[in-house]
Design a protein around this motif. Structure first.
Motif, PDB file in Angstrom:
ATOM      1  N   THR A  11    -113.980   0.476   4.223  1.00 57.40           N
ATOM      2  CA  THR A  11    -113.401   0.989   2.990  1.00 57.40           C
ATOM      3  C   THR A  11    -112.830   2.385   3.242  1.00 57.40           C
ATOM      4  O   THR A  11    -113.070   2.993   4.290  1.00 57.40           O
ATOM      5  CB  THR A  11    -114.431   1.004   1.848  1.00 57.40           C
ATOM      6  N   GLY A  12    -112.070   2.883   2.302  1.00 54.30           N
ATOM      7  CA  GLY A  12    -111.435   4.188   2.436  1.00 54.30           C
ATOM      8  C   GLY A  12    -110.205   4.255   1.556  1.00 54.30           C
ATOM      9  O   GLY A  12    -109.807   3.250   0.947  1.00 54.30           O
ATOM     10  N   VAL A  13    -109.598   5.409   1.494  1.00 52.28           N
ATOM     11  CA  VAL A  13    -108.437   5.579   0.623  1.00 52.28           C
ATOM     12  C   VAL A  13    -107.265   4.756   1.150  1.00 52.28           C
ATOM     13  O   VAL A  13    -107.193   4.453   2.348  1.00 52.28           O
ATOM     14  CB  VAL A  13    -108.033   7.065   0.511  1.00 52.28           C
ATOM     15  N   PRO A  14    -106.341   4.338   0.274  1.00 56.75           N
ATOM     16  CA  PRO A  14    -105.166   3.590   0.731  1.00 56.75           C
ATOM     17  C   PRO A  14    -104.390   4.348   1.800  1.00 56.75           C
ATOM     18  O   PRO A  14    -104.203   5.563   1.707  1.00 56.75           O
ATOM     19  CB  PRO A  14    -104.335   3.429  -0.554  1.00 56.75           C
ATOM     20  N   GLY A  15    -103.971   3.624   2.838  1.00 52.63           N
ATOM     21  CA  GLY A  15    -103.168   4.220   3.891  1.00 52.63           C
ATOM     22  C   GLY A  15    -103.941   4.934   4.979  1.00 52.63           C
ATOM     23  O   GLY A  15    -103.346   5.501   5.902  1.00 52.63           O
ATOM     24  N   VAL A  16    -105.273   4.878   4.932  1.00 55.53           N
ATOM     25  CA  VAL A  16    -106.067   5.619   5.914  1.00 55.53           C
ATOM     26  C   VAL A  16    -106.131   4.904   7.258  1.00 55.53           C
ATOM     27  O   VAL A  16    -106.456   5.519   8.283  1.00 55.53           O
ATOM     28  CB  VAL A  16    -107.486   5.888   5.380  1.00 55.53           C
ATOM     29  N   GLY A  17    -105.840   3.598   7.283  1.00 53.45           N
ATOM     30  CA  GLY A  17    -105.846   2.879   8.556  1.00 53.45           C
ATOM     31  C   GLY A  17    -106.760   1.676   8.630  1.00 53.45           C
ATOM     32  O   GLY A  17    -107.074   1.190   9.722  1.00 53.45           O
ATOM     33  N   PHE A 150    -114.444  -7.335   6.928  1.00 52.19           N
ATOM     34  CA  PHE A 150    -113.502  -7.293   5.814  1.00 52.19           C
ATOM     35  C   PHE A 150    -113.169  -5.864   5.439  1.00 52.19           C
ATOM     36  O   PHE A 150    -113.890  -4.925   5.781  1.00 52.19           O
ATOM     37  CB  PHE A 150    -114.084  -8.032   4.599  1.00 52.19           C
ATOM     38  N   THR A 151    -112.040  -5.708   4.741  1.00 49.60           N
ATOM     39  CA  THR A 151    -111.743  -4.433   4.098  1.00 49.60           C
ATOM     40  C   THR A 151    -112.002  -4.606   2.609  1.00 49.60           C
ATOM     41  O   THR A 151    -111.871  -5.701   2.063  1.00 49.60           O
ATOM     42  CB  THR A 151    -110.292  -3.985   4.336  1.00 49.60           C
ATOM     43  N   ILE A 152    -112.386  -3.513   1.977  1.00 47.15           N
ATOM     44  CA  ILE A 152    -112.728  -3.577   0.556  1.00 47.15           C
ATOM     45  C   ILE A 152    -112.221  -2.312  -0.127  1.00 47.15           C
ATOM     46  O   ILE A 152    -112.340  -1.205   0.419  1.00 47.15           O
ATOM     47  CB  ILE A 152    -114.254  -3.762   0.370  1.00 47.15           C
ATOM     48  N   ALA A 153    -111.614  -2.490  -1.285  1.00 50.15           N
ATOM     49  CA  ALA A 153    -111.046  -1.353  -2.013  1.00 50.15           C
ATOM     50  C   ALA A 153    -112.133  -0.338  -2.340  1.00 50.15           C
ATOM     51  O   ALA A 153    -113.220  -0.696  -2.787  1.00 50.15           O
ATOM     52  CB  ALA A 153    -110.363  -1.833  -3.284  1.00 50.15           C
ATOM     53  N   GLN A 154    -111.818   0.923  -2.129  1.00 49.40           N
ATOM     54  CA  GLN A 154    -112.794   1.981  -2.407  1.00 49.40           C
ATOM     55  C   GLN A 154    -112.983   2.167  -3.903  1.00 49.40           C
ATOM     56  O   GLN A 154    -114.094   2.399  -4.373  1.00 49.40           O
ATOM     57  CB  GLN A 154    -112.340   3.289  -1.762  1.00 49.40           C
ATOM     58  N   LYS A 155    -111.887   2.055  -4.660  1.00 54.89           N
ATOM     59  CA  LYS A 155    -111.955   2.184  -6.110  1.00 54.89           C
ATOM     60  C   LYS A 155    -111.501   0.874  -6.746  1.00 54.89           C
ATOM     61  O   LYS A 155    -110.311   0.565  -6.761  1.00 54.89           O
ATOM     62  CB  LYS A 155    -111.079   3.339  -6.587  1.00 54.89           C
ATOM     63  N   CYS A 156    -112.461   0.110  -7.219  1.00 57.18           N
ATOM     64  CA  CYS A 156    -112.158  -1.188  -7.828  1.00 57.18           C
ATOM     65  C   CYS A 156    -113.304  -1.561  -8.749  1.00 57.18           C
ATOM     66  O   CYS A 156    -114.421  -1.808  -8.294  1.00 57.18           O
ATOM     67  CB  CYS A 156    -111.963  -2.251  -6.757  1.00 57.18           C
TER      68      CYS A 156
END
Length: 198
Positions: A11-17, A150-156
């Protein structure tokens, strides 16, 4: 005490990689662990290189079949929906039927190749507009504890993302600009080695 994690979330902010790391995982599996059966999808940015519009949407790329589905676009006219209207997330119109198609492909792969690892990029606001996707992730990942990266949205604000983040059986790694170059060796490789004996 060493935990035997079966699921690793980035997880992490959008665009962080996060997606860049998922690409590295896919390459690592193909090159270093070719015997591991896996399936899933990547979410790739779509950009307009001919203008200053920048990012114009997202596309789903599935594995192992390599099919491509439009996940979201700034242009509502692209594609069609069952009810004639796209739901919106930010400035993007979300093609929920594409997530449904991707999910059907994942269900088929569960039968056809019996994957040892699920590869999901991402569990986020757009994907969670699909009821089929929610049901699949809930059943195959949360309930059965299938090995998953998996990736998971940090704010959702969704009960499914909350369930992952509060689950003691799931390792959640926060990707930042400071650690995105080291996290692959420090956390991802150990996770894969632990589960597949690399």
């Amino acid at each position: 005490m060493t935990m035997n994690w079966r699921q690793l979330g980035l997880t992490g902010v959008p665009g962080v990689g996060k997606t860049t790391l998922m690409r590295k995982i896919a390459q690592y599996l193909d090159e270093k662990e070719p015997s591991v059966r896996w399936c899933g999808f990547l979410t790739e940015e779509q950009k307009d290189w001919q203008s200053k519009r920048g990012r114009t949407g997202f596309e789903i790329v599935t594995f192992p079949k390599g099919n491509r589905y439009t996940l979201a676009s700034c242009d509502e006219s692209r594609g069609s929906t069952r009810n004639g209207k796209y739901p919106k997330v930010g400035k993007y119109f979300v093609h929920v039927e594409s997530v449904d198609q991707c999910t059907r492909e994942l269900r088929d792969a569960m039968i056809e190749i019996k994957p040892q690892l699920l590869f999901i990029d991402e569990i986020g606001k757009m994907e969670l507009l699909s009821k089929d996707f929610i049901e699949f992730i809930s059943a195959e990942v949360l309930d059965r504890k299938k090995a998953t990266v998996f990736t998971i949205a940090q704010k959702c604000n969704h009960k499914l993302t909350d369930a992952f983040k509060s689950n003691e059986d799931v390792q959640i790694a926060i990707v930042t600009k400071d650690n995105r170059d080291s996290i692959f060796q420090d956390q991802i490789i150990p996770f894969l080695n632990q589960n597949f004996g690399g």
